[in-house]
Enzyme design. Sequence first.
Site, PDB file in Angstrom:
ATOM      1  N   LYS A   1     -55.058  57.142  25.245  1.00  0.00           N
ATOM      2  CA  LYS A   1     -54.436  56.261  26.085  1.00  0.00           C
ATOM      3  C   LYS A   1     -55.586  56.157  26.765  1.00  0.00           C
ATOM      4  CE  LYS A   1     -50.745  52.882  26.552  1.00  0.00           C
ATOM      5  NZ  LYS A   1     -49.833  53.251  27.488  1.00  0.00           N
ATOM      6  N   SER A  33     -47.266  49.584  24.512  1.00  0.00           N
ATOM      7  CA  SER A  33     -48.150  48.971  25.227  1.00  0.00           C
ATOM      8  C   SER A  33     -48.927  49.621  24.735  1.00  0.00           C
ATOM      9  CB  SER A  33     -48.170  49.371  26.933  1.00  0.00           C
ATOM     10  OG  SER A  33     -47.872  51.243  27.443  1.00  0.00           O
ATOM     11  N   SER A  49     -42.970  52.611  25.452  1.00  0.00           N
ATOM     12  CA  SER A  49     -44.166  52.686  25.171  1.00  0.00           C
ATOM     13  C   SER A  49     -45.149  53.247  23.617  1.00  0.00           C
ATOM     14  CB  SER A  49     -45.025  52.314  26.189  1.00  0.00           C
ATOM     15  OG  SER A  49     -45.366  50.993  26.639  1.00  0.00           O
TER      16      SER A  49
HETATM   17  N1  GLN Z   1     -43.173  46.536  27.604  1.00  0.00           N
HETATM   18  C1  GLN Z   1     -42.586  47.640  28.715  1.00  0.00           C
HETATM   19  C2  GLN Z   1     -43.246  46.602  29.482  1.00  0.00           C
HETATM   20  O1  GLN Z   1     -43.886  45.689  29.914  1.00  0.00           O
HETATM   21  C3  GLN Z   1     -42.772  49.053  28.588  1.00  0.00           C
HETATM   22  C4  GLN Z   1     -44.025  49.656  28.938  1.00  0.00           C
HETATM   23  C5  GLN Z   1     -44.823  50.860  28.586  1.00  0.00           C
HETATM   24  O2  GLN Z   1     -43.202  51.229  28.233  1.00  0.00           O
HETATM   25  N2  GLN Z   1     -45.537  50.920  29.193  1.00  0.00           N
HETATM   26  O3  GLN Z   1     -42.715  47.063  30.937  1.00  0.00           O
END
Ligand code: GLN
Length: 454
Positions: free
Chosen positions: A74, A149, A173
């Site tokens: 990532k 994400s 994410s």
């Molecule tokens: N969707 C969640 C957020 O926007 C989780 C993001 C993540 O786990 N990096 O904070």
Amino acid sequence: MNVIEKLNSIQNKEMTAKENVEHFIKVIDEKNDSINAFVEKNYEAALKQAEKIDEKIANGEKVGCLSGLVFGIKANINVEDLIVSAASKTLENYKGSYNATVIEKILEEDGIIIGLTNMDEFAAGSSTETSMYGPTENPAAIGRIPGGSSGGSAAAIAAEMCDITLGSDTGGSIRNPASHCGVIGFKPTYGLVSRQGLLDLSMSLDQIGPFANDPSGIALALNTIVDYDSSECTSLHSDIDFTSVLEEKSLEGMKIAVCNDFIEVTDDKINKVVNKAIQKLVDAGAELVEVSFDHLELCLPTYYLINYVEFFSATRKYDGRDYGYRIEEVCGDEVLRRIKMGSLISQKEYSGKYYKKALQARSLIRNEINAMLENVDLIVGPTVPKLPHKIGEELTPMEMYAYDILTVIANLGGIPAGSIKAGEVEDIPVGLQIQAKPLDDLKIIKAMSVLSNL
Ligand code: GLN
């Protein structure tokens, strides 16, 4: 051939590490224009590294536990000499100046890094649509978001562009895109994997973890990246061998729990598919019980408040002086929303009102999760309560946050959690989430292995 079988065939000289890399370069070159999973490519270094590994194998020298396996990383994890932008214009020219601890470990074990994967800007999202590189396609449901994400990491696995990828999971994410793309994603117990070199979203919740198409890829990655890091006060010790349960076919003696409060907030069609997967665990010998969770409505507000405050503080270094641009000048809407909210909540006059309350709620939630897990080995249920939307469909922030209701719990509690494909609804993959007590990560891998060995 699963990941561990491939590893064996490289070590037994039935195939070379170079052939493995060349194969994936071909697949990425064929598919990436349409999928947009990879945003940085590292072909030359990958090929060079593969040649060295093959030489060692040919000479009968000792090789690492990942020899010749190909990784995607990532784009918020530092890899030396690659653009580690976190998919933000803020860092569009930022070249990783060092390797994150997890990268060092992968390289030491002869894992090969083929490139960096797409993501939501600074990991703040659930759809991978806020990336400066544009959205990633869902290879398992074309036209829809891959989740986020870590959408690029999940899509790269679903499109078979590499063996294993790494993502980061702050509120889901890793598990959310694993669910939408029909692959396995795993968030270890908080503190098991070093966060050194990860660009923080919310440091008390962030955890690095792997994606793969079968449990052996997850287990091999964990065996390498799980390690005590003396430079982190939250780091934990563990000597788990994650590959030890890969052959399991029975869950005899294991108690698994379903939670009605999770089912109630989830789409009926998703529940149906998830229930079938749970039935398979029961057929394999697990005892099924019911548990309840009283504070589900507190989870999203608590998560987002903490996230805003910690993200605001993490972004103060992006002031345009040392590297990159001043974040507020170039970032997208969601990142700006979090910075503004975080700044507001952090003001002294508000701290008692919001942040302290969020920390109290977090303790409450953590106690509740631990109580739920007290007499059971695993909690099983849906990973995401709704199906992924079509790319480009406009969602309100609250609609986007609603994807996270079932995944933030594990981050707030610091517990391990993974997602494995349960089945499909209208040809769209749906994930089964499996959660366990802190440091019971192996039980999740065991349940995943049993499902895969059926
Ligand atoms: N969707 C969640 C957020 O926007 C989780 C993001 C993540 O786990 N990096 O904070």
